[in-house]
Design a protein around this motif. Sequence first.
Motif, PDB file in Angstrom:
ATOM      1  N   LEU A   3       0.821  -1.192   0.000  1.00 34.16           N
ATOM      2  CA  LEU A   3       0.000   0.000   0.000  1.00 34.16           C
ATOM      3  C   LEU A   3       0.861   1.250   0.000  1.00 34.16           C
ATOM      4  O   LEU A   3       1.990   1.231   0.469  1.00 34.16           O
ATOM      5  N   ARG A   4       0.281   2.347  -0.473  1.00 35.69           N
ATOM      6  CA  ARG A   4       0.963   3.623  -0.377  1.00 35.69           C
ATOM      7  C   ARG A   4      -0.039   4.682   0.050  1.00 35.69           C
ATOM      8  O   ARG A   4      -1.221   4.603  -0.267  1.00 35.69           O
ATOM      9  N   THR A 109      -9.655   2.206   4.326  1.00 37.20           N
ATOM     10  CA  THR A 109      -8.323   2.765   4.078  1.00 37.20           C
ATOM     11  C   THR A 109      -7.270   1.730   3.732  1.00 37.20           C
ATOM     12  O   THR A 109      -6.188   2.083   3.257  1.00 37.20           O
ATOM     13  N   GLY A 110      -7.541   0.442   4.000  1.00 32.70           N
ATOM     14  CA  GLY A 110      -6.529  -0.580   3.769  1.00 32.70           C
ATOM     15  C   GLY A 110      -5.445  -0.576   4.822  1.00 32.70           C
ATOM     16  O   GLY A 110      -4.379  -1.161   4.618  1.00 32.70           O
ATOM     17  N   ARG A 111      -5.708   0.062   5.958  1.00 24.93           N
ATOM     18  CA  ARG A 111      -4.744   0.112   7.039  1.00 24.93           C
ATOM     19  C   ARG A 111      -5.374  -0.393   8.324  1.00 24.93           C
ATOM     20  O   ARG A 111      -6.528  -0.085   8.604  1.00 24.93           O
ATOM     21  N   LEU A 249      -6.844  -5.655  16.177  1.00 21.77           N
ATOM     22  CA  LEU A 249      -7.065  -6.951  15.540  1.00 21.77           C
ATOM     23  C   LEU A 249      -8.143  -6.864  14.464  1.00 21.77           C
ATOM     24  O   LEU A 249      -7.951  -7.312  13.332  1.00 21.77           O
ATOM     25  N   HIS A 250      -9.279  -6.270  14.805  1.00 19.88           N
ATOM     26  CA  HIS A 250     -10.417  -6.233  13.889  1.00 19.88           C
ATOM     27  C   HIS A 250     -10.110  -5.425  12.636  1.00 19.88           C
ATOM     28  O   HIS A 250     -10.486  -5.806  11.516  1.00 19.88           O
ATOM     29  N   SER A 251      -9.409  -4.280  12.820  1.00 21.91           N
ATOM     30  CA  SER A 251      -9.096  -3.437  11.665  1.00 21.91           C
ATOM     31  C   SER A 251      -8.157  -4.139  10.688  1.00 21.91           C
ATOM     32  O   SER A 251      -8.065  -3.753   9.522  1.00 21.91           O
ATOM     33  N   SER A 252      -7.476  -5.176  11.154  1.00 18.84           N
ATOM     34  CA  SER A 252      -6.575  -5.936  10.283  1.00 18.84           C
ATOM     35  C   SER A 252      -7.258  -7.129   9.628  1.00 18.84           C
ATOM     36  O   SER A 252      -7.199  -7.305   8.415  1.00 18.84           O
ATOM     37  N   GLY A 355       2.605  -3.228  12.438  1.00 19.91           N
ATOM     38  CA  GLY A 355       1.958  -1.975  12.070  1.00 19.91           C
ATOM     39  C   GLY A 355       2.682  -0.755  12.581  1.00 19.91           C
ATOM     40  O   GLY A 355       2.871   0.224  11.845  1.00 19.91           O
ATOM     41  N   PHE A 356       3.119  -0.784  13.840  1.00 24.88           N
ATOM     42  CA  PHE A 356       3.790   0.376  14.427  1.00 24.88           C
ATOM     43  C   PHE A 356       5.251   0.491  14.001  1.00 24.88           C
ATOM     44  O   PHE A 356       5.759   1.579  13.757  1.00 24.88           O
ATOM     45  N   LEU A 357       5.952  -0.647  13.942  1.00 21.36           N
ATOM     46  CA  LEU A 357       7.407  -0.613  13.777  1.00 21.36           C
ATOM     47  C   LEU A 357       7.900  -1.117  12.426  1.00 21.36           C
ATOM     48  O   LEU A 357       9.079  -0.968  12.111  1.00 21.36           O
TER      49      LEU A 357
END
Length: 456
Positions: A3-4, A109-111, A249-252, A355-357
């Motif tokens: 993604l970008r 958003t794909g994020r 978790l759910h957003s992923s 996701g964070f790192l």
Amino acid sequence: MTLRTDSIESPMDEGKVGWRYRMGASEQASLSEVFATIAVPAKGSWLRHLIAFSGPGYMVSVGYMDPGNWATDIAGGSKFGYTLLSVIMLSNLMAILLQALAARLGIATGRDLAQACREAYPRPVGIMLWIACELAIIACDLAEVIGTAIALKLLFGLPLLAGAVVAGLDAFLLLALMNKGFRFLEAFIVALLIVIAVCFMIQIALAAPPVAAVLGGFVPSSEILTNPEMLYIAIGIIGATVMPHNLYLHSSIVQTRNFEKTEAGRRHAIRWATTDSTIALMLALFVNAGILIVAAAVFHANGKTDVAEIQDAYALLSPLLGVGIASILFAVALLASGLNSTVTATLAGQIVMEGFLRIRLPHWARRLLTRAVAIVPVIVVTALYGENGTSQLLIFSQVILSMQLPFAVIPLVLFVSDRKKMGVFAISRPVAALSWTVAGVILILNIKLLFDTIAG
């Protein structure tokens, strides 16, 4: 698939979504090994669509019936009968809204929430949020390891120390299931949820609670606010309901569905993902209410108003009901709950770190590390202080969860309310107002719970 943030998928999407999809090199998809691996039908009946999107909601619902919730439900039912059923219902409705927002963020958003936080905030803020989230996952995992260890002791007489070690083996189980495909993992989770639900259906039938009293318990009572002890337990129930890692978790995992990356396709996916999580969280409502109903019908009705420990509930169920299988069903449900919860918490740990790192450890290494971090404190405390020590550790884990909750809820509501980031998928003003109200209520109650816990 990657993604970008600075590009768009097609001209028709330009200006409609702030964070947009595209094949690129700057961002790897959330849970890339299972991203968009589950096909969804372009046409067909509503049942086909529901089945295709069913799964993520049930994985999320696991966190709402984990061993950390059991103690508050048992204490509430034994002490105050059916009165606090209204609190369980209210907290579940709050959870339904927040999980719907998490699904919307991931699909639109794909994020996942962790990726969105990393992109939206300066790196020092992102690191702070990551540390807070990791502490919450460890705390949640801690409660689940303890719950699984207690269940193994109740069922098989396994010492808590050995049970904690055995509980750590579920990392290998997760690896095996993920290798068979994400749908297989979802099926495993749903199967254990069915076991939990059936166990409590049988226990409720054995306890035979008065229907009028149960229905009356779902009507809010002013006594909840005027009775300090009842209010404290009510806050505990709400505070233990929304698990921060569930929002990440759910957003992923909603992105495991291979829906069309168009405005219409995303709207369709959001609608069915919300339906999936709503149905699944109603199952969580049934289980949590079932725990409290059994406690009220068996303990409160027989004058046992001080039952708060899981072990005490197990020891008293069969003698008071006069049915030997009652305690066994209770322990089996606890074991299924612990296994389910540790699997989903371990998966959430991977999502948050990546996701964070953007750290790409081998999946087996990431999951084993997550399990080790949770198990080591349990083993040390059990070895030094015995069962009483694990009880205090369980309480401490819930305090840590309360402290982390604002760091997940506030960014989520901010993101889904922001038209620059969500475009046409931003929530409406009335929904935003409701979301901020829910977030505010949860945060205030969690702060009070934290203060009361520290104050003793």
